[in-house]
Scaffold this active site. Structure first.
Site, mmCIF file in Angstrom:
data_model
loop_
_atom_site.group_PDB
_atom_site.id
_atom_site.type_symbol
_atom_site.label_atom_id
_atom_site.label_comp_id
_atom_site.label_asym_id
_atom_site.label_seq_id
_atom_site.Cartn_x
_atom_site.Cartn_y
_atom_site.Cartn_z
ATOM 1 N N THR A 62 0.874 -1.182 0.000
ATOM 2 C CA THR A 62 0.000 0.000 0.000
ATOM 3 C C THR A 62 0.907 1.226 0.000
ATOM 4 O OG1 THR A 62 -1.486 -1.242 1.477
ATOM 5 C CG2 THR A 62 -1.961 1.080 1.209
ATOM 6 N N ARG B 129 -12.809 -7.842 -3.912
ATOM 7 C CA ARG B 129 -12.353 -7.685 -2.529
ATOM 8 C C ARG B 129 -11.924 -6.247 -2.278
ATOM 9 N NH1 ARG B 129 -7.168 -6.086 0.047
ATOM 10 N NH2 ARG B 129 -7.195 -7.003 2.140
ATOM 11 N N VAL B 130 -12.341 -5.691 -1.152
ATOM 12 C CA VAL B 130 -11.952 -4.345 -0.746
ATOM 13 C C VAL B 130 -11.267 -4.449 0.607
ATOM 14 C CG1 VAL B 130 -12.749 -2.034 -0.140
ATOM 15 C CG2 VAL B 130 -13.864 -3.295 -1.998
ATOM 16 N N GLY B 131 -10.091 -3.867 0.720
ATOM 17 C CA GLY B 131 -9.354 -3.910 1.969
ATOM 18 C C GLY B 131 -9.635 -2.727 2.865
ATOM 19 N N ASP B 132 -8.689 -2.445 3.748
ATOM 20 C CA ASP B 132 -8.911 -1.397 4.747
ATOM 21 C C ASP B 132 -8.631 0.007 4.232
ATOM 22 O OD1 ASP B 132 -6.102 -2.290 4.723
ATOM 23 O OD2 ASP B 132 -5.821 -0.807 6.300
ATOM 24 N N GLY C 120 -1.218 -3.210 5.606
ATOM 25 C CA GLY C 120 -1.099 -4.534 6.207
ATOM 26 C C GLY C 120 -2.233 -5.443 5.802
ATOM 27 N N GLY D 55 -5.483 -6.209 5.509
ATOM 28 C CA GLY D 55 -6.630 -5.316 5.581
ATOM 29 C C GLY D 55 -7.808 -5.826 6.359
#
Length: 315
Positions: free
Chosen positions: A178, A206-209, A230, A232
């Site tokens: 990231t 998929r969507v992370g943090d 990291g 997510g």
């Protein structure tokens, strides 16, 4: 009232190349990429500009650098497609904008800014986000412009590992890359920006943090600005960025204590990664529980960068 000393901190992801695999040439290129981003962002602060503009400029530089997992050089999902997420938050009033699952805008962070400034929404995703970006007139690139052979080969290796049923090798560079920036400007305002291609071979959609405010991105002038990197899913489940805000605002903890403690707490749960943060007094925290985190700080004292657990170094 004394004006605060501006400061900018950035990260290029906690998914670093293993130290034993890092060549001197590659290490020099990573440090140079970090310095370029710090220079771009801090130039805004040095001329009296806003923290919001500074973090955008720093992240734009990282998005254009194929060494980092954002924009050009983003990783591929399991379907062989690049889906990028980005977020921007203004500490003055918690204005925020984010995009998820897009490929097209040269700078996903500018797409996030457009959502914040040109729409009534906070987060747009997928085809709707791409259409919004096109209508907003953002600079676009064809998918081939974002592709790098290194990221494509990483996808093939991960897919082959899965087909063979081999054990996970724990490669952090594949799991969480990231980029992000946080800043305090001379008027005492904070801002945070984060941009990512996600995880290699992630599920489509998929969507992370990163675009989830309170998880991977946060800014509030009363407390801090945070950009995380990291695993997510763990950062979302533990609301890592907002947890730092809460520990400062309600628990009275200093920035370093709040940031370092939450990163330490999620490590045993599988929350590998780190974050960068700056508070309203210009204190900076750069904790990580992974083997390394590309990171750097720029202030009136100069520019410092680092990769592993060693102290930051000047250029």
């Amino acid at each position: 009232m004394t004006r605060p000393e501006p400061v900018l901190a950035i990260h290029g992801g906690a998914g670093t190349i293993r130290r034993q695999s890092m060549t001197p040439g590659a290490e020099a290129r990573y440090h140079a990429g970090l310095r370029d981003a710090l220079s771009a962002g801090y130039a805004v602060l040095a001329r009296g500009g806003a923290a919001l503009d500074a973090v955008v400029e720093a992240v734009k530089s990282l998005e254009d650098n194929s060494l980092f997992n954002a924009g050009r050089g983003a990783v591929f999902n399991a379907d062989g497609v690049q889906e990028m997420d980005a977020a921007l938050m203004d500490g003055r009033d918690r204005r925020a904008g984010a995009v998820a699952g897009i490929c097209g805008p040269r700078h996903p962070i500018l797409a996030a800014r457009a959502v914040m400034e040109r729409s009534e929404h906070v987060l747009l995703s997928g085809e709707g986000a791409r259409r919004f970006c096109a209508e907003a007139g953002l600079e676009h690139r064809d998918p081939a412009w974002f592709r790098t052979e290194q990221r494509w080969q990483a996808l093939q290796e991960e897919l082959e590992r899965r087909r063979a049923g081999a054990a996970d090798d724990g490669d952090e560079a594949r799991k969480h890359g990231t980029v992000g920036a946080v800043a305090l400007d001379g008027d005492g305002h904070l801002a945070a920006a984060t941009s990512t291609g996600g995880m290699t071979a992630k599920a489509a959609g998929r969507v992370g943090d990163s675009p989830v405010f309170g998880a991977g991105t946060w800014a509030d002038d009363r407390t801090c600005a945070v950009s995380a990197t990291g695993h997510g899913e763990l950062f979302i489940r533990h609301a890592v960025a907002h947890e730092i805000d809460a520990r400062m605002r309600w628990g009275g903890q200093p920035l370093a204590t709040a940031a370092e403690s939450i990163i330490a707490e999620i490590a045993p749960l599988g929350g590998s990664g780190g974050l960068i943060a700056v508070d309203a007094r210009g204190n900076v925290a750069l904790p990580f529980n992974s083997s390394g985190m590309y990171r750097g700080v720029a202030s009136g004292a100069g520019v410092l960068t680092g990769i592993y657990g060693d102290p930051l170094v000047g250029s």
